[in-house]
Design a protein around this motif. Sequence first.
Motif, mmCIF file in Angstrom:
data_model
loop_
_atom_site.group_PDB
_atom_site.id
_atom_site.type_symbol
_atom_site.label_atom_id
_atom_site.label_comp_id
_atom_site.label_asym_id
_atom_site.label_seq_id
_atom_site.Cartn_x
_atom_site.Cartn_y
_atom_site.Cartn_z
ATOM 1 N N UNK A 121 0.752 -1.211 0.041
ATOM 2 C CA UNK A 121 0.027 -0.042 -0.082
ATOM 3 C C UNK A 121 0.802 1.167 0.155
ATOM 4 N N UNK A 122 2.077 1.323 0.900
ATOM 5 C CA UNK A 122 2.879 2.371 0.790
ATOM 6 C C UNK A 122 3.459 2.569 -0.641
ATOM 7 N N UNK A 123 3.870 1.500 -1.191
ATOM 8 C CA UNK A 123 4.429 1.608 -2.661
ATOM 9 C C UNK A 123 3.527 2.244 -3.568
ATOM 10 N N UNK A 124 2.590 2.130 -3.511
ATOM 11 C CA UNK A 124 1.360 2.744 -4.456
ATOM 12 C C UNK A 124 0.748 3.772 -3.773
ATOM 13 N N UNK A 125 1.247 4.392 -2.759
ATOM 14 C CA UNK A 125 1.086 5.776 -2.241
ATOM 15 C C UNK A 125 -0.495 5.671 -1.552
ATOM 16 N N UNK A 126 -0.975 4.535 -1.274
ATOM 17 C CA UNK A 126 -2.139 4.554 -0.259
ATOM 18 C C UNK A 126 -1.878 4.648 1.106
ATOM 19 N N UNK A 127 -0.694 4.644 1.485
ATOM 20 C CA UNK A 127 -0.288 4.885 2.802
ATOM 21 C C UNK A 127 0.934 5.625 2.683
ATOM 22 N N UNK A 128 1.297 6.262 3.844
ATOM 23 C CA UNK A 128 2.758 6.967 3.912
ATOM 24 C C UNK A 128 3.808 5.927 3.717
ATOM 25 N N UNK A 129 4.849 6.590 2.932
ATOM 26 C CA UNK A 129 6.209 5.740 3.157
ATOM 27 C C UNK A 129 7.083 6.448 2.023
ATOM 28 N N UNK A 130 8.409 6.105 2.334
ATOM 29 C CA UNK A 130 9.263 6.948 1.539
ATOM 30 C C UNK A 130 10.421 5.733 0.975
ATOM 31 N N UNK A 131 11.059 6.041 -0.350
ATOM 32 C CA UNK A 131 12.043 5.308 -0.724
ATOM 33 C C UNK A 131 12.225 5.336 -2.216
ATOM 34 N N UNK A 132 13.147 4.464 -2.814
ATOM 35 C CA UNK A 132 13.350 4.751 -4.288
ATOM 36 C C UNK A 132 12.410 3.737 -4.989
ATOM 37 N N UNK A 133 11.798 4.154 -6.045
ATOM 38 C CA UNK A 133 10.947 3.384 -6.557
ATOM 39 C C UNK A 133 11.391 3.437 -8.173
#
Length: 539
Positions: A326-338
Amino acid sequence: MQAFATGGAAARLADVADVTIDAAPKADVQGPVIETEAVSRAFGGVVVLSDISLKFRPGEVHAVIGENGAGKSTLMKILAGHLQPTSGRVLIGGEPIELTGPAEAERRGIVLVHQEILLAPDLTVAQCMFLGRELTTRLGVDDRAMNAKAAAALARLGCHVPPTARVNSLSIANRQLVQIARALLTPHKAVIFDEPTASLTPVEAGALFQLIGELRQSGVAVVYISHRLEEVKAIADVVTVLRDGKWIATRPAASLQPVEMARLMVGRDLEALYPQRPAKRAGGPALSVEGFVVDGAPEAASFELRPGEILGLGGLVGAGRTELLEAVTALRKGAGRIRIGGADIAFRAPRDAMRAGVVYLTEDRKGKGLILAEPVAVNLTLAALSRFSRGFGVDRAKESAALDKAISDFDIRINDKAMLAGQLSGGNQQKLLLAKMMLLDPRIVIIDEPTRGVDVGAKQQIYQFIARLAGEGRAVIVISSEMNELIGLCHRVLVMRGGRIVGELEGADITEQNIVMRATGVSDAGAQAPDANIRDAHA
């Protein structure tokens, strides 16, 4: 004595194979707790149950199985007073009874644990469990007593969420456990479980099976609905099969193997449940995630996904699988390199991910994936609405044509194109969700619990669809709590525990034992991996 076991991983995870219970009372000693005589039910002239006569006896686990739409849930709602039969009658203790509602059924000791989560999300766990039957003192509601009793009831299921936690903060699995615990607070002679393990991992399911063993031993009649046939084989004494609203068979569970149950359910022999894995494509990664941190996770996660690959995410509930994707797809908060196709990309909102060809199919199709009160066509085109717009409205002819194609391509079974999404069976809702997201023509497809609450026939279709996606060169991620699903579908499996990726398995090394070792941390205690090619991220 009968051993409660779910076979394979479930038995090892929860030690349920070591749980034994006394044999059920003989059928000729005690009559049925509840029974139906020639019960039928029709909706608007459409008969969904026809002439069903069944007996549910004390101290017996009676499984009722069938494909979606077979009439199982309708029958259970009649037994629990939510629906009245069109014809026929219900008997409790041998006496004909007209159940005027669920409160009347509960008063007579008949309790239904619903498949759907029916909890007030803004209340605490204890408040939900005692809603409508609050404990009181002279000064008002006794929160302390309710919290204590709620905690004790949940502990019986191996669930230790705080009774003061808000329901909307819980995972789907923990909400299901709260719902089960709430139902069992009511004095009961018969307990009806409608797909109780659809949201549970083997550990949690094992705790539930132990509780069912205790109910059985105490003389409670247990009615059990599940699409998991190995589970039915393990815990049931008697199995009844329904098909298209009609009774097909009632047999001792000991005389039936899961493959025979499946044949009776669908009326034909099923070929291999899992399709052959397509060959992975050459070339660079379709998706790279590097140093990705999810809010609340203990460390960053990194993984790659290749074109034509089916990558599984395994682990126990709370391991962080859903949260990571969910974070990878911006459904919840997260940060990193994609990176997609080697190019760096940032998703600030889910719409950005969809535009980049990444779609996420939620595990909560009823709460987040579909709008149940809207027609099937509206749900189908919602994510790709710009393709169906005409002026300030929607091109209904184009939308109708898209629905016709989806019905054909995904075998969505509906009686009327004007039906609401909420009127579809679970399997058809899942097919609708798949069709909805595929209108976006994604390159990367993430599917969370693809067959939760889906019958064996629909499962086979969904598995074939997933394999077809990979065969077309799309990259697929499958999050699943079903070990066999990961083993049967995936080229590679990442195992998560406590918010970390703790292991990676590939090919023949994707086994129940290897997944369980990593999901539970057993390998941390010094167990040796059976193959040097298995990589432990924590080693």
